[in-house]
Design a protein around this motif. Structure first.
Motif: not given
Length: 504
Positions: A287, A289-290, A293, A296-297
């Motif tokens: 889960t 994000r990139t 943090d 986008a998830p």
């Protein structure tokens, strides 16, 4: 190091990749603590790179061979000549080589604690491309004491090397030539701030499954991705029992529902499938994000999936165990530190308007500013006034995380002053062992403590987001010899070189 065809998935054509011994990932090397090993690293790669090279960044000019490699054993205590210095690269058949320590036979003394290490390419200016092309593998140090603990072993102890990839329609590896919709002044190809792939790859396969018996398993997990973090959970709701981190076993096992692992970090975990019914499928999910943090998830149907465990009946009895006490982790005392250094994480723009990441507002090629003395204990305060988490790796040493302290970022950015806004936060339970890579959180001063030993010489420290490392979040440091005489002699008795006096 060879170029070859590898199949990542039955629904994909074969992909041209690079790998050690012609394997993705490279062979897992296992050694015994104290066993001195010599490895001859051979560059048998073609002259043309698989991926687009930006010739405008340092160490990657038109005069450099496009294909050059150097192997870094990540987490190892090694002499500088065997440390995988980024300027110790060499081309095919050693036709060309870099200015530092360039040779092919490396010595690994393995005198450190048992640990899950890994080896990967570290060539200046193209590390992100060489690792993504496939140059990575696991390296495990063992000893009798750890073997006597009764942890899951043999076929029940499994390395998991997690990466992410993207592919062109013909099955070839995709790596972007530049950012989306680049300004006209950008070079092409051009380095990008970070890369994440569309497919999660474990041990060289996209979204694989593993049949597991109703028993305990030990998984040594490595994040070998360029930029992607993973926040891992089991969709069955069962916990992980973490027993180790980068530099070896924790003092005691830690039970957690979720683990976040940054690029280059390792976690050593036990998963117990004994209570899961035969035929059940358990997914290891992600889960994070990139960029981490705040970005986008992950897509829950693709990059939110890492791998699957398929439960089958147990063969025989499970005699493995997880002891309540694993090993002694002797903590450094802050009062022992000879000095404290501040390491700032900085972002600027280059002459083309591209993002460039730096440490202490210095580029890699700038003068060395960190010269710890052999045997000294130091505290480094990593100051992150940005918005992303950076995994900071220091060569030669295993360190301990002291704490993370929140500070007023606005005041720091305006006046350069650090004003703490809260109490120090201790490291997470799974971070309380030996580490060589630390997650430096935004808005926090992350403090680590380490002893610079057992070798003198030149090493590097850097962000392990590989695009950041290549441009330009990497700096050299030099461990200098300790003076053997009292004040009055300006030479070291060991090397006859001018150095600072121990009395300082």
């Amino acid at each position: 190091m060879k170029e070859f065809l590898h199949n990542f998935h039955s629904n994909l054509p074969n992909t041209r990749v690079w790998g050690y011994e012609g394997e993705i990932p490279g062979p897992t090397i296992e050694v015994t603590q104290g066993e001195c090993v010599h490895i001859k690293w051979i560059n048998d790669l073609p002259d043309r790179h698989l991926l687009p090279i930006d010739h405008t960044i340092h160490g990657s000019g038109e005069d450099m061979p496009n294909v050059r490699t150097v192997v870094h054993l990540h987490g190892a205590e090694v002499e500088p000549e065997s440390g995988g210095h980024p300027e110790a690269w060499f081309s095919r058949d050693f036709a060309q080589c870099g200015p530092r320590f360039a040779h092919t036979v490396y010595k690994y003394s393995n005198n450190q604690k048992p640990a899950t290490l890994w080896y990967h390419d570290h060539a200046l200016g193209i590390t992100r491309l060489n690792v993504y092309a496939g140059l990575a593998g696991m390296y495990i140090i063992r000893n009798e004491q750890e073997d006597s603990l009764g942890l899951p072993s043999g076929k029940y102890e499994i390395p998991l090397i997690i990466q992410d990839k993207s592919f062109n329609e013909d099955g070839s590896l995709f790596y972007p030539r530049t950012v989306d919709n680049p300004p006209s002044e950008f070079p092409n190809p051009s380095i990008i701030p970070g890369f994440v792939g569309d497919f999660i790859v474990v041990n060289g396969k996209i979204w694989p499954y593993l049949e597991v018996e109703q028993r305990k398993y030990r998984f040594r997990i490595l994040n070998a991705s360029n930029q992607r973090f993973y926040r891992m959970r089991l969709d069955s709701g069962q916990p992980f029992v973490q027993i180790g981190s980068d530099g070896g076993l924790l003092q005691r096992p830690v039970t957690v529902d979720e683990i976040t692992i940054a690029p280059a970090e390792r976690v050593d975990v036990i998963i117990d499938f004994s209570e899961q019914p035969v035929g059940s499928n358990i997914i290891l999910t992600n889960t994070a994000r990139t960029p981490f943090d705040f970005g986008a998830p992950p897509d829950p149907n693709t990059t939110g999936l890492i791998m699957q465990f398929r439960v089958i009946s147990r063969e025989g009895t499970d005699e493995s165990q997880v002891p309540k006490f694993l090993t002694t982790v002797k903590r450094f005392n802050e009062s022992e530190a000879k000095r404290t250094r501040d390491i700032t994480l900085d972002v600027t723009q280059d002459r083309y308007g591209r993002l460039m990441f730096m440490l202490n507002d210095h580029m890699y090629i700038d003068k060395i500013t960190e010269n710890p003395m052999l045997g000294d204990i130091e505290i480094w305060r990593i100051i992150n006034s940005g918005i992303a988490v950076h995994p900071i790796h220091i060569h030669l040493v295993q360190f301990q995380i002291l704490d993370r302290i929140p500070f007023d970022v606005e005041a720091y950015n305006l006046k350069g002053q650090i004003r703490f806004t809260g109490d120090p936060e201790p490291p997470l339970p799974g971070e309380q062992g030996w580490k060589d890579t630390v997650q430096a959180f935004p808005g926090f001063v992350t403090r680590v403590i380490m002893r610079f030993a057992p070798y003198i010489g030149r090493y590097v420290y850097h962000c392990h987001i590989l695009e950041h490392e290549d441009y330009d979040m990497m700096r050299q440091f030099e461990v200098i010899p300790r003076r053997l005489t009292l004040c009055g002699n300006d030479k070291c008795l060991e090397c006859s070189q001018s150095c600072r006096c121990i009395c300082e």
